[in-house]
Design a protein around this motif. Sequence first.
Motif, mmCIF file in Angstrom:
data_model
loop_
_atom_site.group_PDB
_atom_site.id
_atom_site.type_symbol
_atom_site.label_atom_id
_atom_site.label_comp_id
_atom_site.label_asym_id
_atom_site.label_seq_id
_atom_site.Cartn_x
_atom_site.Cartn_y
_atom_site.Cartn_z
ATOM 1 N N PRO A 123 0.806 -1.223 0.000
ATOM 2 C CA PRO A 123 0.000 0.000 0.000
ATOM 3 C C PRO A 123 0.842 1.278 0.000
ATOM 4 C CG PRO A 123 -0.851 -1.552 1.614
ATOM 5 C CD PRO A 123 0.452 -2.115 1.110
ATOM 6 N N THR A 124 1.989 1.241 0.666
ATOM 7 C CA THR A 124 2.866 2.415 0.697
ATOM 8 C C THR A 124 3.326 2.781 -0.704
ATOM 9 O OG1 THR A 124 3.625 1.988 2.944
ATOM 10 C CG2 THR A 124 5.100 3.267 1.548
ATOM 11 N N VAL A 125 3.757 1.796 -1.466
ATOM 12 C CA VAL A 125 4.206 2.038 -2.842
ATOM 13 C C VAL A 125 3.036 2.484 -3.719
ATOM 14 C CG1 VAL A 125 5.131 0.918 -4.915
ATOM 15 C CG2 VAL A 125 6.223 0.536 -2.699
ATOM 16 N N ALA A 126 1.879 1.861 -3.568
ATOM 17 C CA ALA A 126 0.716 2.212 -4.383
ATOM 18 C C ALA A 126 0.300 3.664 -4.158
ATOM 19 C CB ALA A 126 -0.449 1.272 -4.066
ATOM 20 N N VAL A 127 0.195 4.081 -2.911
ATOM 21 C CA VAL A 127 -0.203 5.464 -2.607
ATOM 22 C C VAL A 127 0.861 6.443 -3.089
ATOM 23 C CG1 VAL A 127 -0.663 7.102 -0.724
ATOM 24 C CG2 VAL A 127 -1.704 4.824 -0.689
ATOM 25 N N THR A 128 2.120 6.084 -2.934
ATOM 26 C CA THR A 128 3.212 6.967 -3.362
ATOM 27 C C THR A 128 3.214 7.137 -4.881
ATOM 28 O OG1 THR A 128 4.516 6.316 -1.438
ATOM 29 C CG2 THR A 128 5.706 7.337 -3.264
ATOM 30 N N ILE A 129 3.020 6.064 -5.617
ATOM 31 C CA ILE A 129 2.966 6.157 -7.088
ATOM 32 C C ILE A 129 1.777 7.008 -7.521
ATOM 33 C CG2 ILE A 129 2.510 4.824 -9.197
ATOM 34 C CD1 ILE A 129 4.283 2.606 -7.978
ATOM 35 N N PHE A 130 0.637 6.806 -6.871
ATOM 36 C CA PHE A 130 -0.553 7.597 -7.187
ATOM 37 C C PHE A 130 -0.285 9.085 -6.952
ATOM 38 C CE2 PHE A 130 -4.849 9.269 -6.186
ATOM 39 C CZ PHE A 130 -5.455 8.999 -7.409
ATOM 40 N N ALA A 131 0.358 9.424 -5.847
ATOM 41 C CA ALA A 131 0.684 10.820 -5.547
ATOM 42 C C ALA A 131 1.657 11.389 -6.579
ATOM 43 C CB ALA A 131 1.273 10.938 -4.144
ATOM 44 N N ALA A 132 2.627 10.583 -6.991
ATOM 45 C CA ALA A 132 3.585 11.033 -8.001
ATOM 46 C C ALA A 132 2.877 11.321 -9.324
ATOM 47 C CB ALA A 132 4.671 9.983 -8.201
ATOM 48 N N LEU A 133 1.970 10.444 -9.702
ATOM 49 C CA LEU A 133 1.218 10.657 -10.946
ATOM 50 C C LEU A 133 0.340 11.901 -10.860
ATOM 51 C CD1 LEU A 133 0.228 6.957 -11.752
ATOM 52 C CD2 LEU A 133 1.970 8.361 -12.897
#
Length: 123
Positions: free
Chosen positions: A34-44
């Motif tokens: 979940p940490t990676v998923a939320v971080t990628i979403f924020a980056a996008l």
Amino acid sequence: MRVPEDSALHTPGPATAPRSVPLFALLTTAHVGPTVAVTIFAALLAVAEGLAVHQSVIVTAAVLAGQLTIGWGNDLRDATRDRLVVRTDKPLAAGELRSSTVIAALVAAAVACVVLSFLLGWR
């Protein structure tokens, strides 16, 4: 048996507590998926918003640091209950990590999150 809510931070680990910090165990404790998923979403979202590259990097790093604090805080809070039900998939409960190691990582990530966020300005 009722477990006191704050006992997770004070419950000692097994007598054979590790001397080094296994990176995989620390990442597992941070709920890396979940940490990676939320971080990628924020980056996008930062890129889609048209932020400058340096701002997008700072936003992404701040979100990553914030997500790490959430995962580590969650596992610290649940550590006593996880030990009671013998959760071997949880590094704190299994004795792969010391609570003090996770607390130190959490504090470092929280400080990083605040500093990175301030770099973006007050708004």
